[in-house]
Write a protein that holds these residues in place. Structure first.
Motif, PDB file in Angstrom:
ATOM      1  N   TYR A 190       0.863  -1.180   0.000  1.00  0.00           N
ATOM      2  CA  TYR A 190       0.000   0.000   0.000  1.00  0.00           C
ATOM      3  C   TYR A 190       0.898   1.229   0.000  1.00  0.00           C
ATOM      4  O   TYR A 190       2.126   1.126  -0.164  1.00  0.00           O
ATOM      5  CB  TYR A 190      -0.951   0.004   1.206  1.00  0.00           C
ATOM      6  N   GLY A 191       0.307   2.395   0.189  1.00  0.00           N
ATOM      7  CA  GLY A 191       1.078   3.627   0.174  1.00  0.00           C
ATOM      8  C   GLY A 191       1.266   4.152  -1.238  1.00  0.00           C
ATOM      9  O   GLY A 191       0.675   3.658  -2.207  1.00  0.00           O
ATOM     10  N   PHE A 192       2.100   5.160  -1.380  1.00  0.00           N
ATOM     11  CA  PHE A 192       2.348   5.767  -2.672  1.00  0.00           C
ATOM     12  C   PHE A 192       2.979   4.753  -3.628  1.00  0.00           C
ATOM     13  O   PHE A 192       4.041   4.198  -3.355  1.00  0.00           O
ATOM     14  CB  PHE A 192       3.282   6.972  -2.492  1.00  0.00           C
ATOM     15  N   GLY A 193       2.298   4.482  -4.726  1.00  0.00           N
ATOM     16  CA  GLY A 193       2.806   3.520  -5.703  1.00  0.00           C
ATOM     17  C   GLY A 193       2.887   2.107  -5.185  1.00  0.00           C
ATOM     18  O   GLY A 193       3.612   1.284  -5.752  1.00  0.00           O
ATOM     19  N   ASN A 194       2.129   1.809  -4.096  1.00  0.00           N
ATOM     20  CA  ASN A 194       2.173   0.467  -3.481  1.00  0.00           C
ATOM     21  C   ASN A 194       3.612   0.053  -3.163  1.00  0.00           C
ATOM     22  O   ASN A 194       4.037  -1.077  -3.441  1.00  0.00           O
ATOM     23  CB  ASN A 194       1.520  -0.570  -4.397  1.00  0.00           C
ATOM     24  N   GLN A 195       4.343   0.964  -2.548  1.00  0.00           N
ATOM     25  CA  GLN A 195       5.741   0.701  -2.228  1.00  0.00           C
ATOM     26  C   GLN A 195       5.985   0.474  -0.746  1.00  0.00           C
ATOM     27  O   GLN A 195       7.135   0.315  -0.342  1.00  0.00           O
ATOM     28  CB  GLN A 195       6.605   1.873  -2.707  1.00  0.00           C
ATOM     29  N   ARG A 196       4.916   0.460   0.053  1.00  0.00           N
ATOM     30  CA  ARG A 196       5.090   0.272   1.498  1.00  0.00           C
ATOM     31  C   ARG A 196       4.448  -1.030   1.928  1.00  0.00           C
ATOM     32  O   ARG A 196       3.452  -1.480   1.353  1.00  0.00           O
ATOM     33  CB  ARG A 196       4.471   1.429   2.273  1.00  0.00           C
ATOM     34  N   ALA A 197       5.005  -1.608   2.979  1.00  0.00           N
ATOM     35  CA  ALA A 197       4.462  -2.837   3.563  1.00  0.00           C
ATOM     36  C   ALA A 197       4.975  -2.953   4.988  1.00  0.00           C
ATOM     37  O   ALA A 197       6.082  -2.513   5.302  1.00  0.00           O
ATOM     38  CB  ALA A 197       4.847  -4.072   2.755  1.00  0.00           C
ATOM     39  N   GLY A 198       4.170  -3.540   5.850  1.00  0.00           N
ATOM     40  CA  GLY A 198       4.582  -3.767   7.222  1.00  0.00           C
ATOM     41  C   GLY A 198       4.472  -2.566   8.133  1.00  0.00           C
ATOM     42  O   GLY A 198       4.832  -2.647   9.308  1.00  0.00           O
ATOM     43  N   VAL A 199       3.967  -1.438   7.635  1.00  0.00           N
ATOM     44  CA  VAL A 199       3.878  -0.237   8.467  1.00  0.00           C
ATOM     45  C   VAL A 199       2.854  -0.430   9.585  1.00  0.00           C
ATOM     46  O   VAL A 199       3.100  -0.067  10.737  1.00  0.00           O
ATOM     47  CB  VAL A 199       3.506   0.987   7.600  1.00  0.00           C
TER      48      VAL A 199
END
Length: 606
Positions: free
Chosen positions: A152-161
């Motif tokens: 998820y996140g901008f451009g689906n570049q985040r995970a585990g947050v």
């Protein structure tokens, strides 16, 4: 509270603490330094350490925060310069609370000699409650574990947050388990939540009581007042405030490696965020309040459900559904206005888009815990939008202007609901109009009723006089009288237009009775029988005539009591027996017609 990842190192004069606190607010750090105690707080992180040596707070301490890495580095001077602190790698022992670390027996044998003193000093010897927060050492997730998590996140570049922040940030997003929920599952859950939140009563209230909505639709936001730019053709001249310029300087310049699919999703999520922002500006008329952060993130499926869209139509439908389900003003015209405003923002150029994003960044930055959305989306958008080409922004504006959004697209049965509500409103208005009509007639109505009654009475008088004249003529010449009596019942008589009862029927029977009396040679039984029958029929017709007059007056209007009294008096005066059983108001078909035998008898007598 969350125990952050940390590391300790030292040099001869300073103790160096590196604390990793991603997605926290940079403006709120609390430090406590006293001897061997060190405490650090930055919501939602809390760290408490019991150091092997003493440190001091004398003004030489220094702190640096790297926003990109989320790394807080603190240099604290040692109380004794050159002292070496042992066991800085023993992180678990450093997290243990200050105090005795020896294990006391769970049960102690107290002798009888000291039993009395124990009772006296019970409060003094009572063990103090340890109010210290329990802490655990943070362990980094492996790359394999991060790959298994949803992006998820901008451009689906985040995970585990949200793996460790979900408890503190449950008010930010509506997804219960973003790390283990797929995109399809998020969307299905979002649609079900919207269908459950939709209130027909709230929607119809805003639909029919729309004075406030009309006022908001007339509002002109700041982007509608921009003048054309002299530098960029087709764009608007946008100026930034000093605070916005300062925030731009704090951002780290970076580049984003996005594939075609991710880039397309980034553009669609940008439209979704701008739609929510446009609605908030219009609904508050540019004056933000404490609900503004909630409204922006609640109306955006990107911010609230970590949604990723595949078409512009999906963005519009999602935004339209959420506007009709959650905010204060739930009117479809507000949806259309927000779409038009967003198209104007994009048409004004990327500088106008950047100013909107900085405005959202400021709103989220001042709210707890919405600031996390800045790290996930808004900050990256503020940096990325500065590097895109202007023609792509204007092309997106042209596409948005042509994108249709109808009430049936949101799939909330708005048209059926409005149609049913309109029918109910019209029915209530009709019932209200009938109930509000006055029961007594106006003076003109009463006058018209009285005049119609008087005209009927005059017609009856004229017909009665005509009957007497014809009767006298019949009495003078027997043959002429027989012809008159023979022709009159079958010939239509002039009556009032609205009266279904013949006005001359009574006169006809009276004339017949008088003719029978004028026959000297008629049998006494026939004469008496015809006379009694004529009187009965005349009595019936008078009653029917009175009832008809009353019915006609009630149909025109509810008759006043005076008119009713007049009718009752007329009825009482015309009837000889007083009160009668109520006959049917239908036309009485009984007519006395002279038969051929009567004619023959009349000829014989004459």
């Amino acid at each position: 509270m969350i125990t952050p990842a940390f590391d300790l190192s030292q040099d001869p004069e300073y103790l160096i603490l590196s604390i990793r606190v991603p997605y926290t607010r940079t403006s709120e750090f609390d430090l406590f330094i006293e001897g061997t105690d060190f405490k650090f707080y930055a919501k939602p992180y809390f760290l408490r350490l019991t150091l092997p040596g003493r440190i001091v707070e004398d003004g030489r301490e220094k702190a640096i925060f790297d926003i990109d890495k989320g790394l807080f580095t603190l240099r604290v001077p040692k109380e004794t310069a050159g002292e070496h602190f042992e066991g800085l790698q023993m992180l678990t022992s450093l997290l243990a609370p200050k105090g005795s670390r020896s294990a006391k027996p769970l049960v102690e044998d107290i002798s009888a000699d000291c039993s009395e003193s124990v009772g006296d000093d019970e409060e003094d010897d009572e063990e103090e409650i340890d109010w210290q927060v329990e802490q655990e050492v943070y362990t980094e997730s492996s790359e394999e574990e991060l790959r298994a998590l949803q992006k998820y996140g901008f451009g689906n570049q985040r995970a585990g947050v949200f793996a460790r922040l979900q408890e503190e940030l449950s008010d930010v997003i509506d997804v219960k388990n973003p790390e283990g929920t797929t995109v399809a599952e998020r969307r299905q859950t979002r649609l079900e939540a919207e269908a459950s939140a939709f209130s027909p009563d709230h929607y119809l209230a805003d639909l029919f009581e729309d004075d406030e909505i009309k006022r908001l639709l007339k509002f002109r936001p700041w982007w509608a007042k921009l003048s054309p730019s002299t530098d960029q053709e087709g764009e608007a001249a946008v100026s930034f405030t000093d605070d916005e310029k300062e925030q731009l300087r704090k951002f780290t310049n970076r580049s984003y490696l996005l594939d075609k699919t991710s880039r397309y999703q980034v553009w669609l999520s940008l439209v979704d965020i701008l739609l929510a922002y446009s609605y908030e500006v219009r609904s508050t008329e540019g004056e933000y309040n404490v609900e503004s952060p909630w409204t922006i993130r609640k109306l955006s499926g990107t911010l609230c459900w970590l949604e990723t869209y595949s078409s512009l139509q999906e963005v519009l439908v999602s935004f339209g559904r959420r506007v009709l389900c959650y905010p204060l003003y739930r009117h479809f015209a507000m949806v259309s206005a927000a779409v038009s405003d967003t198209a104007v923002i994009l048409q004004s150029g990327k500088a106008c888009v950047l100013k909107c994003l900085l405005d959202i960044h400021r709103v989220f930055r001042q709210n707890d815990p919405a600031y996390i959305l800045n790290d996930l989306y808004i900050t990256d958008y503020c940096i990325w939008i500065q590097r895109v080409k202007s023609k792509k922004v204007t092309a997106l504006a042209a596409t948005l202007q042509k994108a249709p959004l109808l009430k049936k697209d949101v799939e909330l049965e708005l048209e059926e609901l409005e149609e049913a509500a309109t029918m109910v409103a019209e029915e209530e208005e009709g019932q209200g109009a009938s109930k509000s009509a006055p029961i007594p007639c106006s003076d003109s109505s009463s006058a018209s009723t009285d005049s119609s009654d008087s005209s009927d009475e005059s017609e009856e008088s004229e017909a009665e006089g005509q009957g007497f004249i014809e009767s006298n003529k019949g009495g003078g010449g027997g043959g002429g009288g027989g012809e008159t009596f023979k022709d009159n019942p079958l010939q239509p008589q002039p009556t009032a237009a609205a009266s279904p009862i013949p006005q001359e029927s009574t006169v006809t029977f009276l004339s017949a009775g008088r003719k029978v009396e004028a026959l000297p040679s008629a049998s006494e039984g026939s004469r008496q029988l015809i006379q009694e029958l004529g009187e009965r029929v005349a009595e019936e017709l008078r009653i029917s005539q009175d009832l008809h007059s009353s019915y006609k007056a009630e149909r025109n209007c509810s008759r006043p009591s005076s008119a009713a009294t007049k009718t009752e008096e007329a009825s009482g005066g015309s009837s000889s027996n007083g009160t009668f059983l109520e006959p049917s108001p239908r036309r009485n078909p009984l007519l006395i017609v002279q038969t051929q035998e009567d004619l023959d008898e009349s000829d014989i007598i004459s």
